[in-house]
Write a protein that holds these residues in place. Structure first.
Motif, PDB file in Angstrom:
ATOM      1  N   PRO A  23      47.399  23.349  44.626  1.00 47.16           N
ATOM      2  CA  PRO A  23      46.469  24.416  44.256  1.00 47.16           C
ATOM      3  C   PRO A  23      45.948  24.300  42.818  1.00 47.16           C
ATOM      4  CG  PRO A  23      48.356  25.324  45.412  1.00 47.16           C
ATOM      5  CD  PRO A  23      48.662  23.875  45.148  1.00 47.16           C
ATOM      6  N   VAL A  24      44.650  24.574  42.689  1.00 54.11           N
ATOM      7  CA  VAL A  24      43.967  24.620  41.400  1.00 54.11           C
ATOM      8  C   VAL A  24      43.325  25.999  41.307  1.00 54.11           C
ATOM      9  CG1 VAL A  24      42.186  23.570  39.954  1.00 54.11           C
ATOM     10  CG2 VAL A  24      43.474  22.140  41.546  1.00 54.11           C
ATOM     11  N   PRO A  25      43.491  26.717  40.184  1.00 53.47           N
ATOM     12  CA  PRO A  25      42.877  28.042  40.058  1.00 53.47           C
ATOM     13  C   PRO A  25      41.356  27.989  40.242  1.00 53.47           C
ATOM     14  CG  PRO A  25      44.455  27.668  38.286  1.00 53.47           C
ATOM     15  CD  PRO A  25      44.284  26.363  39.003  1.00 53.47           C
ATOM     16  N   THR A  26      40.829  28.959  40.966  1.00 55.19           N
ATOM     17  CA  THR A  26      39.387  29.011  41.224  1.00 55.19           C
ATOM     18  C   THR A  26      38.602  29.055  39.927  1.00 55.19           C
ATOM     19  OG1 THR A  26      39.779  30.127  43.326  1.00 55.19           O
ATOM     20  CG2 THR A  26      37.555  30.298  42.414  1.00 55.19           C
ATOM     21  N   LEU A  27      39.050  29.814  38.941  1.00 56.65           N
ATOM     22  CA  LEU A  27      38.323  29.892  37.668  1.00 56.65           C
ATOM     23  C   LEU A  27      38.266  28.533  36.972  1.00 56.65           C
ATOM     24  CD1 LEU A  27      39.511  33.346  36.258  1.00 56.65           C
ATOM     25  CD2 LEU A  27      37.316  32.767  37.352  1.00 56.65           C
ATOM     26  N   THR A  28      39.327  27.754  37.077  1.00 57.68           N
ATOM     27  CA  THR A  28      39.331  26.406  36.504  1.00 57.68           C
ATOM     28  C   THR A  28      38.321  25.526  37.220  1.00 57.68           C
ATOM     29  OG1 THR A  28      41.661  26.598  35.874  1.00 57.68           O
ATOM     30  CG2 THR A  28      40.759  24.361  36.061  1.00 57.68           C
ATOM     31  N   LEU A  29      38.323  25.593  38.561  1.00 60.63           N
ATOM     32  CA  LEU A  29      37.365  24.812  39.343  1.00 60.63           C
ATOM     33  C   LEU A  29      35.929  25.172  38.985  1.00 60.63           C
ATOM     34  CD1 LEU A  29      39.183  25.036  42.786  1.00 60.63           C
ATOM     35  CD2 LEU A  29      38.788  22.930  41.490  1.00 60.63           C
ATOM     36  N   LEU A  30      35.644  26.475  38.882  1.00 58.85           N
ATOM     37  CA  LEU A  30      34.281  26.914  38.560  1.00 58.85           C
ATOM     38  C   LEU A  30      33.864  26.461  37.162  1.00 58.85           C
ATOM     39  CD1 LEU A  30      34.349  30.470  40.162  1.00 58.85           C
ATOM     40  CD2 LEU A  30      33.031  28.477  40.956  1.00 58.85           C
ATOM     41  N   ALA A  31      34.777  26.522  36.195  1.00 58.84           N
ATOM     42  CA  ALA A  31      34.466  26.058  34.832  1.00 58.84           C
ATOM     43  C   ALA A  31      34.208  24.550  34.834  1.00 58.84           C
ATOM     44  CB  ALA A  31      35.607  26.410  33.879  1.00 58.84           C
ATOM     45  N   ASP A  32      35.016  23.793  35.581  1.00 56.20           N
ATOM     46  CA  ASP A  32      34.815  22.345  35.671  1.00 56.20           C
ATOM     47  C   ASP A  32      33.481  22.018  36.327  1.00 56.20           C
ATOM     48  OD1 ASP A  32      37.288  22.016  34.475  1.00 56.20           O
ATOM     49  OD2 ASP A  32      38.317  21.416  36.320  1.00 56.20           O
ATOM     50  N   LEU A  33      33.128  22.767  37.361  1.00 61.95           N
ATOM     51  CA  LEU A  33      31.848  22.544  38.041  1.00 61.95           C
ATOM     52  C   LEU A  33      30.674  22.854  37.120  1.00 61.95           C
ATOM     53  CD1 LEU A  33      32.898  23.918  41.500  1.00 61.95           C
ATOM     54  CD2 LEU A  33      31.866  21.672  41.121  1.00 61.95           C
ATOM     55  N   GLU A  34      30.784  23.924  36.339  1.00 67.02           N
ATOM     56  CA  GLU A  34      29.714  24.263  35.398  1.00 67.02           C
ATOM     57  C   GLU A  34      29.556  23.159  34.340  1.00 67.02           C
ATOM     58  OE1 GLU A  34      28.698  27.635  32.038  1.00 67.02           O
ATOM     59  OE2 GLU A  34      29.882  28.232  33.777  1.00 67.02           O
ATOM     60  N   ALA A  35      30.666  22.661  33.824  1.00 65.14           N
ATOM     61  CA  ALA A  35      30.609  21.575  32.827  1.00 65.14           C
ATOM     62  C   ALA A  35      30.008  20.315  33.454  1.00 65.14           C
ATOM     63  CB  ALA A  35      32.004  21.295  32.276  1.00 65.14           C
ATOM     64  N   PHE A  36      30.400  20.015  34.683  1.00 61.18           N
ATOM     65  CA  PHE A  36      29.864  18.846  35.385  1.00 61.18           C
ATOM     66  C   PHE A  36      28.351  18.959  35.552  1.00 61.18           C
ATOM     67  CE2 PHE A  36      28.732  16.877  39.525  1.00 61.18           C
ATOM     68  CZ  PHE A  36      28.971  15.559  39.195  1.00 61.18           C
ATOM     69  N   ARG A  37      27.907  20.097  36.028  1.00 61.87           N
ATOM     70  CA  ARG A  37      26.475  20.291  36.259  1.00 61.87           C
ATOM     71  C   ARG A  37      25.703  20.227  34.938  1.00 61.87           C
ATOM     72  NH1 ARG A  37      25.879  25.187  40.170  1.00 61.87           N
ATOM     73  NH2 ARG A  37      23.788  24.351  40.429  1.00 61.87           N
TER      74      ARG A  37
END
Length: 156
Positions: free
Chosen positions: A138-152
């Protein structure tokens, strides 16, 4: 540790122990390790690093037997579309599946405040290559969303 400095857009889904990543490495031709490797190869540093626009899928299962392969046909727009699918799916709070073409499939299931993933990685060649499975804790959803924003943001 790799002596060559690599940068570029990267989306890592997972933890330090188990992950899959979509990356577009860019190697700095002025890096001393690159210059040395180019000299040993008998080419200029610029020839050695190439265009720096080829995407790759990289994975590391918990057993540490990871690897990766290039995706020469993948464009930035397709990588961004994959990240958009993930953002939308993460907002649902439900199990979901997203795919990056035929090479990466993520099956996600909610766990606590995040998601655990089962990733299937299919090398494009040879055609008879085995599908590789990576279980991602499991990875926290907030971490995933922050990583996705940085990626984009790195794609812009």
């Amino acid at each position: 540790m790799n002596p060559i400095a690599v940068s570029g857009p990267e989306l890592v889904i997972g933890t330090g122990d188990a992950y899959v990543a979509l990356v577009r490495p860019q190697i700095d031709p002025s890096d001393p390790g690159v210059r040395l490797a180019a000299e040993q190869a008998g080419v200029t540093p610029e020839e050695f690093v190439g265009p720096g626009d080829v995407w790759a899928v990289v994975w590391e299962p918990e057993d540490g037997e990871g690897d990766g392969f290039e995706l020469p046909g993948l464009r930035d727009a397709e990588a961004e579309h994959f990240s958009e699918q993930l953002v939308t799916a993460l907002g649902s709070g439900e199990p979901f599946t997203v795919e990056a073409g035929a090479v990466l499939r993520l099956d996600a299931r909610p766990v606590g405040d995040g998601y655990a993933f089962s990733a299937e990685v299919t090398p494009p060649e040879p055609e008879e290559a085995d599908v590789l499975s990576v279980e991602i804790p499991p990875v926290p959803t907030l971490t995933l969303l922050a990583d996705l924003e940085a990626f984009r943001g790195s794609l812009a």
